[in-house]
Write an enzyme that holds these catalytic residues in place. Sequence first.
Site, PDB file in Angstrom:
ATOM      1  N   LYS A 138     -14.225  73.912 -43.870  1.00 37.17           N
ATOM      2  CA  LYS A 138     -13.834  75.290 -44.118  1.00 37.17           C
ATOM      3  C   LYS A 138     -15.101  76.139 -44.233  1.00 37.17           C
ATOM      4  O   LYS A 138     -15.832  76.066 -45.216  1.00 37.17           O
ATOM      5  CB  LYS A 138     -13.045  75.430 -45.418  1.00 37.17           C
ATOM      6  CG  LYS A 138     -12.622  76.878 -45.721  1.00 37.17           C
ATOM      7  CD  LYS A 138     -12.568  77.151 -47.195  1.00 37.17           C
ATOM      8  CE  LYS A 138     -12.497  78.616 -47.534  1.00 37.17           C
ATOM      9  NZ  LYS A 138     -13.511  79.492 -46.929  1.00 37.17           N
TER      10      LYS A 138
ATOM     11  N   GLU B 124     -15.295  82.582 -45.290  1.00 40.03           N
ATOM     12  CA  GLU B 124     -14.345  83.399 -44.530  1.00 40.03           C
ATOM     13  C   GLU B 124     -15.018  84.561 -43.798  1.00 40.03           C
ATOM     14  O   GLU B 124     -14.464  85.073 -42.814  1.00 40.03           O
ATOM     15  CB  GLU B 124     -13.249  83.939 -45.451  1.00 40.03           C
ATOM     16  CG  GLU B 124     -13.744  84.778 -46.612  1.00 40.03           C
ATOM     17  CD  GLU B 124     -12.722  84.869 -47.732  1.00 40.03           C
ATOM     18  OE1 GLU B 124     -12.103  85.933 -47.854  1.00 40.03           O
ATOM     19  OE2 GLU B 124     -12.569  83.888 -48.467  1.00 40.03           O
TER      20      GLU B 124
ATOM     21  N   GLU C  86     -27.450  84.848 -61.946  1.00 40.31           N
ATOM     22  CA  GLU C  86     -27.844  84.774 -60.536  1.00 40.31           C
ATOM     23  C   GLU C  86     -27.432  86.050 -59.808  1.00 40.31           C
ATOM     24  O   GLU C  86     -26.247  86.363 -59.709  1.00 40.31           O
ATOM     25  CB  GLU C  86     -27.197  83.553 -59.868  1.00 40.31           C
ATOM     26  CG  GLU C  86     -27.669  83.336 -58.454  1.00 40.31           C
ATOM     27  CD  GLU C  86     -27.083  82.088 -57.817  1.00 40.31           C
ATOM     28  OE1 GLU C  86     -27.827  81.381 -57.106  1.00 40.31           O
ATOM     29  OE2 GLU C  86     -25.886  81.821 -58.027  1.00 40.31           O
TER      30      GLU C  86
END
Length: 489
Positions: free
Chosen positions: A175, A178, A385
């Site tokens: 995967k 996206e 972060e």
Amino acid sequence: MTKKLKHYINGQWVESSNPNKLDILNPATQEIIARAPNATRDETEEAIKIAKRTFESGRWSDQSPQERAAVLLQIADRLQENIDELRDLEVQNNGKTKREAQSDAEEAVNTFRYYAGLLTMPNGQAYEAPGDMQTLVVKEPLGVAGLIVPWNFPLLMSVWKIAPALAAGNSILLKPAEITPMTAVKLFELIDRTDLPKGAANLVMGTGPVVGQTIAESNDVDMVSFTGSTGVGRLIMQAAAGNMKKVSLELGGKSPNIIFDDADIETAVDFSLFGIFMGAGQVCSSGSRILVQEGIYDEFIEKYIKRAKKIRVGPGTDEHSQMGAIVSEKHLKSILHYILMGKEEGANLALGGNRIEEDGLEKGFFVEPTVFTDVTTDMRIVREEIFGPVVTIQKFKDEGEAIKIANDTEYGLAGAVFSTDQNKALRVIKKVRAGITWINAYHLTTIQAPWGGYKQSGIGRSLGTYGLDEYQETKQINISIDSKPIDWF
């Protein structure tokens, strides 16, 4: 013309039943360059079933190491033949510079070749056991490996997972992020032109809450390997607990870069710039916290800012660009929010801090190289972060304080020490709680060495022999060489 992408399942390019597609943008221009399928849960589960059926058939898992190595070399050859296209797709979809994308594509080729070579090396162990027994220790594939990759290194992170997973004999389901699927699609086009059995490698595009969650939860997936944020990593672990599948996580970082008074200051400045502004700071191992000993603090900042001002920001297609675009508008807003937060917290904004909306860059997602000085450890810009071209520079007095500040973080991915005193440098780097470290350098590493972190920077290791181990089970086989009753009862 906008490219229409498809899933790759069981050796076939297939449409998604979901009519809602994902727009894929060029972050340097906001141009829609492709529309990707947005897989449903049912489509993801079907791909998992195919991967499991292929694994159980033995068409790939039962092949000899030499046969699997030959296929990995075929994949490497196809990548090499198409390396320019892979580079340009990475620039177009991710926004990084051409030089960075070229390096990624070359390392992708080398990774497949490395694991092909590793497969043919001696493996396993043998022991003499009590009672006329011979014990063998062998490595076997796990089964179905679900591979979930981030958007910052779309091609390279895919290959870092695919190459060892296939080398071990597993079937895989990849995967991609996206928003950056372009090089993954091209990679599977190239895989389709090799002798890898159909169904051994599958590509499904879609969102994390649907595709990623389905992979992590599935009882038919034997391992999930994820690279991304620490927050999502926690969700992956929770979802994977259902069938106690193996989990490998490479997560966030807030890595310290320690500069001592006796460092070669020009070298320290040079690598410190590379450590944070390579990839526009969108690198998990970035040296986002620079710690400078008080004796050279002012001099270091002066030299650092002078160099940082000269960094040429622009689209990756421009050969003169040294730092590319931020990957998406959403992430751009997150970075700008942290910069505002830093100013509100009282840090000194010594350089940058703005979106670049001039010189033809107004349509893209570009941020100035940004430097905060006079920071304290409790500030959020120091603790959290940011994942962008934003660095904090903090002063320390002595070796003990440097180590304390360096380790005062929930992360433990990377770190560096700069000093001409090799004994001190080694002494300090051994105290830094991080998995990837350097002395008098930053970001330079090799495929043969393990990649991963301590604490909340993840679990497990990629690359090297460690990376192959991640995708294998270890089995003990005991053989009686003098078969006779044991007379226990």
